[in-house]
Design an enzyme around this catalytic site. Structure first.
Site, PDB file in Angstrom:
ATOM      1  CG  ASP A 267      -0.320  -0.394   2.440  1.00  0.00           C
ATOM      2  OD1 ASP A 267       0.495  -0.708   3.052  1.00  0.00           O
ATOM      3  OD2 ASP A 267      -1.232  -0.029   3.700  1.00  0.00           O
ATOM      4  CB  SER A 268       4.972   1.566  -0.539  1.00  0.00           C
ATOM      5  OG  SER A 268       4.933   0.736  -1.700  1.00  0.00           O
TER       6      SER A 268
ATOM      7  CG  ASP B  72       0.368  -3.842   2.346  1.00  0.00           C
ATOM      8  OD1 ASP B  72       0.965  -4.679   3.263  1.00  0.00           O
ATOM      9  OD2 ASP B  72       0.732  -2.850   1.925  1.00  0.00           O
TER      10      ASP B  72
ATOM     11  CE  LYS C 291       3.534  -5.523   4.127  1.00  0.00           C
ATOM     12  NZ  LYS C 291       2.890  -4.426   4.916  1.00  0.00           N
TER      13      LYS C 291
ATOM     14  CD  GLU D  52       0.449  -0.995   7.981  1.00  0.00           C
ATOM     15  OE1 GLU D  52       0.672  -0.399   8.942  1.00  0.00           O
ATOM     16  OE2 GLU D  52       1.067  -0.964   6.885  1.00  0.00           O
TER      17      GLU D  52
ATOM     18  CD  GLU E 183       8.189   0.085   7.560  1.00  0.00           C
ATOM     19  OE1 GLU E 183       7.349   0.017   6.574  1.00  0.00           O
ATOM     20  OE2 GLU E 183       8.356   0.967   6.752  1.00  0.00           O
TER      21      GLU E 183
HETATM   22  O1  KIV Z   1       3.170  -1.129   0.819  1.00  0.00           O
HETATM   23  C1  KIV Z   1       4.515  -1.185   1.468  1.00  0.00           C
HETATM   24  O2  KIV Z   1       5.541  -1.035   0.865  1.00  0.00           O
HETATM   25  C2  KIV Z   1       5.675  -2.154   2.740  1.00  0.00           C
HETATM   26  C3  KIV Z   1       6.853  -2.414   2.702  1.00  0.00           C
HETATM   27  C4  KIV Z   1       7.323  -1.084   3.473  1.00  0.00           C
HETATM   28  C5  KIV Z   1       7.193  -3.225   3.739  1.00  0.00           C
HETATM   29  O3  KIV Z   1       5.010  -2.822   3.212  1.00  0.00           O
END
Ligand code: KIV
Length: 268
Positions: A48-49, A87, A116, A118, A185
């Site tokens: 989600d970056s 994500d 994934k 968080e 992270e």
């Molecule tokens: O969204 C992302 O790019 C991430 C990385 C920072 C691991 O979660």
């Protein structure tokens, strides 16, 4: 030459067991999926970056499940061998296990092989619920960017003994709930090493030192497209590379031979 096989969860577990370093990069589209996959990157993270790298936001908070589903589909269409992690964005798994399942199913049907999410202990029931329903889950501890406003910025986590102990306990709880992998992270290198040694699952670090089971970077950062201040843990692999393909190949080689991250330059 041995025939290349698609990366599976079984293979990732074996790499972790045998001390073979796992390479991971974020990826958001089909063209880059082809490049990264051809270079032998083991795991493509549809992170989600993309809220920052593609959409220009100052955090990942505004990213929607629609966007994550779309980009997961794009990445899956260019990939052949790498393992794809999608994500779950902010707010898409926070309400209930059922909400998490609905949104995880969207990413899996778009081509993700793992999702994934968080957070610490509060996510353990969500992890268990998804895993019991056949969805592999990657956890994410340390600096969790979706909580940036609560954390007071992009700061190093787990610096003191209490915070480090809590992170280790949370990692154990998430692994026990069924998480098959974990991203950590922005933590001190010593803590990264302890987590990788103590947890029974692959620990993929970003700004977490050289002692992790694998490494991940944001694609744009490792290609030198960082807006604003470049984080200490980033290396620009385009520097001295002949092409993007070459830069990605150098990243894969450097992670595998242990020359990236370099503790004195990239560690905390
Ligand atoms: O969204 C992302 O790019 C991430 C990385 C920072 C691991 O979660």
């Amino acid at each position: 030459m041995t025939e290349r096989k698609p990366v599976t969860l079984h293979r990732l577990r074996a790499m972790h067991r045998d001390g073979e370093t796992i390479t991971m990069l974020t990826c958001y589209d089909s063209s880059f999926a082809r490049v990264l996959d051809a270079a032998g990157v083991d795991v493509l993270l549809v992170g989600d970056s993309l809220g920052m790298t593609l959409q220009g936001h100052t955090s990942t908070v505004p990213v929607s499940i629609d966007a994550m589903e779309y980009h997961t589909r794009c990445v899956a269409s260019g990939n052949r061998y790498a393992w794809i992690v999608g994500d779950l964005p902010f707010g898409s798994y926070h309400e209930s296990c059922e909400q998490a399942l609905r949104n995880a199913a969207r990413l899996m049907q778009a081509g993700a092989q793992m999702v994934k999410l968080e957070g610490g202990g509060w996510t353990a029931p969500v992890v268990r619920f998804l895993v019991e329903r056949g969805i592999p889950v990657c956890a994410h501890l340390g600096l969790t960017p979706q909580s940036v406003h609560a954390l007071g910025g992009y700061r190093i986590q787990g610096r003191d003994d209490a915070a480090a102990g809590l992170m280790l306990a949370q990692g154990r709880e998430l692994a026990e709930a069924g998480a098959a992998m974990i991203v950590i992270e922005l933590v001190p290198s010593d803590l990264g090493r302890i987590l990788a040694r103590e947890l029974p699952i692959p620990v993929i670090g970003i700004g977490a030192g050289a002692g992790c089971s694998g490494q991940v970077l944001v694609l744009h950062d490792m290609l030198g497209i960082t807006h604003g201040r470049k984080p200490r843990f980033v290396r620009d692999f385009m520097d001295g590379a002949a092409s993007i393909d070459d830069a990605v190949a150098r990243y894969v080689a450097a992670v595998r031979d242990g020359s990236f991250p370099d503790e004195s330059t990239h560690g905390y």
